[in-house]
Each structure stands twice: as structure tokens, then as C-alpha cells.
Design an enzyme around this catalytic site. Sequence first.
Site, PDB file in Angstrom:
ATOM      1  NE  ARG A 277     -10.582  34.541  -7.845  1.00 38.23           N
ATOM      2  CZ  ARG A 277     -11.175  35.539  -8.485  1.00 38.23           C
ATOM      3  NH1 ARG A 277     -12.442  35.454  -8.835  1.00 38.23           N
ATOM      4  NH2 ARG A 277     -10.493  36.628  -8.793  1.00 38.23           N
TER       5      ARG A 277
ATOM      6  N   GLY B 248     -18.669  35.278 -11.519  1.00 39.70           N
ATOM      7  CA  GLY B 248     -18.782  33.997 -10.804  1.00 39.70           C
ATOM      8  C   GLY B 248     -19.794  34.095  -9.669  1.00 39.70           C
ATOM      9  CB  THR B 249     -20.306  36.694  -7.078  1.00 44.44           C
ATOM     10  OG1 THR B 249     -18.942  36.582  -6.697  1.00 44.44           O
ATOM     11  CG2 THR B 249     -21.181  36.914  -5.859  1.00 44.44           C
TER      12      THR B 249
ATOM     13  CB  ILE C 111     -10.648  45.671 -11.065  1.00 44.71           C
ATOM     14  CG1 ILE C 111      -9.982  44.331 -11.375  1.00 44.71           C
ATOM     15  CG2 ILE C 111     -10.593  45.973  -9.577  1.00 44.71           C
ATOM     16  CD1 ILE C 111      -8.473  44.375 -11.286  1.00 44.71           C
ATOM     17  CG  ASP C 112     -11.710  41.575 -14.377  1.00 44.71           C
ATOM     18  OD1 ASP C 112     -10.657  42.132 -14.028  1.00 44.71           O
ATOM     19  OD2 ASP C 112     -11.958  40.375 -14.127  1.00 44.71           O
TER      20      ASP C 112
ATOM     21  NE  ARG D  10      15.156  45.900 -18.961  1.00 44.97           N
ATOM     22  CZ  ARG D  10      16.071  45.540 -19.855  1.00 44.97           C
ATOM     23  NH1 ARG D  10      15.699  44.909 -20.962  1.00 44.97           N
ATOM     24  NH2 ARG D  10      17.355  45.801 -19.660  1.00 44.97           N
TER      25      ARG D  10
ATOM     26  CD  GLN E 247      -3.978  45.980 -12.959  1.00 49.54           C
ATOM     27  OE1 GLN E 247      -4.515  46.249 -14.020  1.00 49.54           O
ATOM     28  NE2 GLN E 247      -3.392  44.823 -12.756  1.00 49.54           N
ATOM     29  NE  ARG E 248      -8.123  41.397  -6.760  1.00 48.69           N
ATOM     30  CZ  ARG E 248      -8.027  40.076  -6.895  1.00 48.69           C
ATOM     31  NH1 ARG E 248      -8.152  39.547  -8.095  1.00 48.69           N
ATOM     32  NH2 ARG E 248      -7.829  39.303  -5.870  1.00 48.69           N
TER      33      ARG E 248
HETATM   34  O1  F6P Z   1     -11.710  39.165 -11.682  1.00 45.84           O
HETATM   35  C1  F6P Z   1     -10.819  40.025 -11.099  1.00 45.84           C
HETATM   36  C2  F6P Z   1      -9.414  39.561 -11.289  1.00 45.84           C
HETATM   37  O2  F6P Z   1      -8.609  40.488 -10.643  1.00 45.84           O
HETATM   38  C3  F6P Z   1      -8.995  39.337 -12.749  1.00 45.84           C
HETATM   39  O3  F6P Z   1      -8.681  40.534 -13.391  1.00 45.84           O
HETATM   40  C4  F6P Z   1      -7.832  38.401 -12.585  1.00 45.84           C
HETATM   41  O4  F6P Z   1      -7.681  37.609 -13.734  1.00 45.84           O
HETATM   42  C5  F6P Z   1      -8.278  37.549 -11.429  1.00 45.84           C
HETATM   43  O5  F6P Z   1      -9.193  38.316 -10.699  1.00 45.84           O
HETATM   44  C6  F6P Z   1      -7.174  37.104 -10.503  1.00 45.84           C
HETATM   45  O6  F6P Z   1      -7.756  36.257  -9.569  1.00 45.84           O
HETATM   46  P1  F6P Z   1      -7.130  35.726  -8.214  1.00 45.84           P
HETATM   47  O7  F6P Z   1      -7.359  36.773  -7.171  1.00 45.84           O
HETATM   48  O8  F6P Z   1      -7.938  34.515  -7.911  1.00 45.84           O
HETATM   49  O9  F6P Z   1      -5.691  35.469  -8.460  1.00 45.84           O
END
Ligand code: F6P
Length: 372
Positions: free
Chosen positions: A74, A112-113, A134-135, A290, A298-299
Site C-alpha cells: 500500500r 488509492g492506486t 473486491i470492494d 454470534r 474474501q481476498r
Molecule cells: O480495499 C480492499 C480491502 O480488502 C478492504 O475491503 C479492507 O477494508 C482493506 O482492503 C483491508 O486492507 P489491508 O489489507 O491493508 O488490511
Amino acid sequence: MTKQVGVLTAGGDSPGLNAVLRGIGKAAQEQFRMHVTGFRDGFRGLMENRTVDLDEQSLSGILTLGGTILGTSREKPHRMIVGGRPMDMTDAIVENYRRNHLDVLVCIGGGGTQKNAYRLMQKGLNIITLPKTIDNDVVMTDVSFGFDTALGIATEAIDRLHSTAHSHHRIILVQTMGHRAGWLALGAGLAGGADVILIPEIPYSIEKVARAIAGRSRGGKHSSIVAVAEGALSLEDLAQAEKAQKGKTKRQKTAGGSTRRDLDSLEMAQGHNTLNIAKQLESLTGLESRVTILGYLQRGGTPSADDRILATRLGTACADLIREDVYGVMLAARGDKAEPVKLEEVVGKIKTVPLDHSWISSARRVGTSFGD
Ligand code: F6P
């Protein structure tokens, strides 16, 4: 003359990054005889000139791989940690662009990129960006690659949580990623039949959420699934955020620092938001609650078929743009087409869910509560 193409992946990783690298690399090299160099770990690798030759061999067999073979970070060119201190490394980046005789730098990333790439464009570099996250919150594109895979993962999680919630007569809250946009929670909530969906675009009242769940209970349904976007805000959170924002604007002219801390602590508190909602719902409804935070699941992993197709479409179309010397643009997905849009129209904006979006109205029509 052989065109020299530089490529980097930046920001959070996302399924489909390797598919897009393969798309750009194969089309650029096999069709147009360009040379493609990858930079490791986002803008940091470009600053440190850490390169990898993206030749036929390194691009082979990566279509289905999650993550990015280049690595990512980042780090921002204008604020990079060097020797323990944030430094503006833009000049070093421009120098390495020139040293590698690049004709273009392709930056693959989210909001950001896009901003960082735009800053480099203003320094005279030829830039093309591709929308990844993914957002799904990059503007001007129908969708960004990574979203479909994450949506599938979050939906499957909700599918699985239904049966355990039902067996134990519990409320289960499932927190998705999404930053300040509700696409993931909304999409997965709609696809997975969540009973309540909480997204940043629709501030909720906890009492209304509790009322919806209690109503289900009275009707004989003693379990409920609540899909919560990580950026979801209650009406009280919203009032607090607005107050902090106002303070920031006022104090920017003077000190600035303490309000920044207010905003930071509010964001941190939001990380615990879902746990708090669970506690509040337990006491308001009397039902056991819970929490499942899906987080980085998710990534990770292999991209969906849709993401592979989108990434390959955008990647190969990117090679066409390079051949035509079209720079200063983000390549957006628009219907079946890949269309370049000016970078200045993209930067500094986020695509949130419009309140009249059909996903919201359809969810309401099948009885889903948004807590509003
Ligand atoms: O922007 C993608 C994302 O996965 C967001 O959904 C999440 O808030 C953020 O990145 C988490 O970022 P990091 O990988 O810096 O913890």
C-alpha cells in the site's frame, strides 16, 4: 521499435490479478512484440527498481492463481517509509521509469492506486490503470475484478451460516469487507437471503434491526442472519462522524492533529462494530448472537470464472491501448466493452451503492430489513 511496458500491482491483493497480468503480458508480447517488465510489491518495487521479466514462461500457468505473482503493497510514492521516515520518493520513481526506458507504466489497483498513478501522470509519465478491488468501489467502471470472487465467497459463507443459526435459534452476524461501500454485504446478503443487511450507505437504528428480528421470532423464525458491511454506521455513528468531520474542517486552519485522532479512533471503533451490534441485539431481542468476520478469506484463493474473464478482457484491451499510445486513462468495463476513461475523472471518488439501486429495492421486496 519494441515498446517497453512496465506493470505493477498495488493496494490490497484481489483474485484476478494474475489473470490480468497474463492478459496484458501475453497480448503485448505475442501479438505486438512489446517487452513487459513487472515491478515487485507495488510502487515500492518501482522505487527500488526491483524488476521481474514477465516473459512467456513467467506468465504461464498463472490464470487460476490467487494473489499476485508480483507482490503488492500500500506504499505511496509521495509518502514512502525510507530509513524509518516517510519520504517523497516520486523523483526516484520517475528516474527508474526512465532508466528502464519505459513507454508506459500500467498500475493495477483500487482507489488509492488510481490516485498514486495520477500523481505520477502529473510528473509526465505515461500511465494506464486497471480497476481492481473486491470492494467494487472504483468509479466509472461497471465492476472491478476481484469483486465477483469475493461476492461468491461471502455468499457461500452466508449459505453455510443459515443452517447453524437455525439449529441453535441464534442471530448470526456476518461481517464482510468493502471499506466505505456496501456492495459486498448487499450482494452477498441478497444472494444468501440475509434477513438484515447493514451497509454504510443506509445508517441503521439498532432498535429497528432488533424489531425486525423480534418480528421474525414472533412469526416462528427463531434464527436470523445479519450481513454487516465493515463500514456500516448507526445513526449515532454518523452523527459522531459528521461532528468530527466538521471539527476537522475548522481546525485544519489551526492545529488539525487532534481531530485526525478522533476520526482514527472512530474508524478503529468500527472494527469492533459488529461485535457491539451482536451484544446490543442479544440484549434487545433475548436471542443468543454470534459473529463471523470473513476478513481476508474474501481476498484469497482462485478467481471466479467471471473475474478471470473480466481480467483477461481488460488485460488484453490494455495491450491495445498501449499500441495506440492512449495514456492518462483507466480502462473501465462498460457492458461488453473495455473503455478508456480519463484518470482525472476517476481519482478521489468512490462508488458507493446508490440508494435507488435495484439490489436494495429487491432485497426490501423480499422482506429484508436495512435497519432504517
Ligand atoms: O480495499 C480492499 C480491502 O480488502 C478492504 O475491503 C479492507 O477494508 C482493506 O482492503 C483491508 O486492507 P489491508 O489489507 O491493508 O488490511
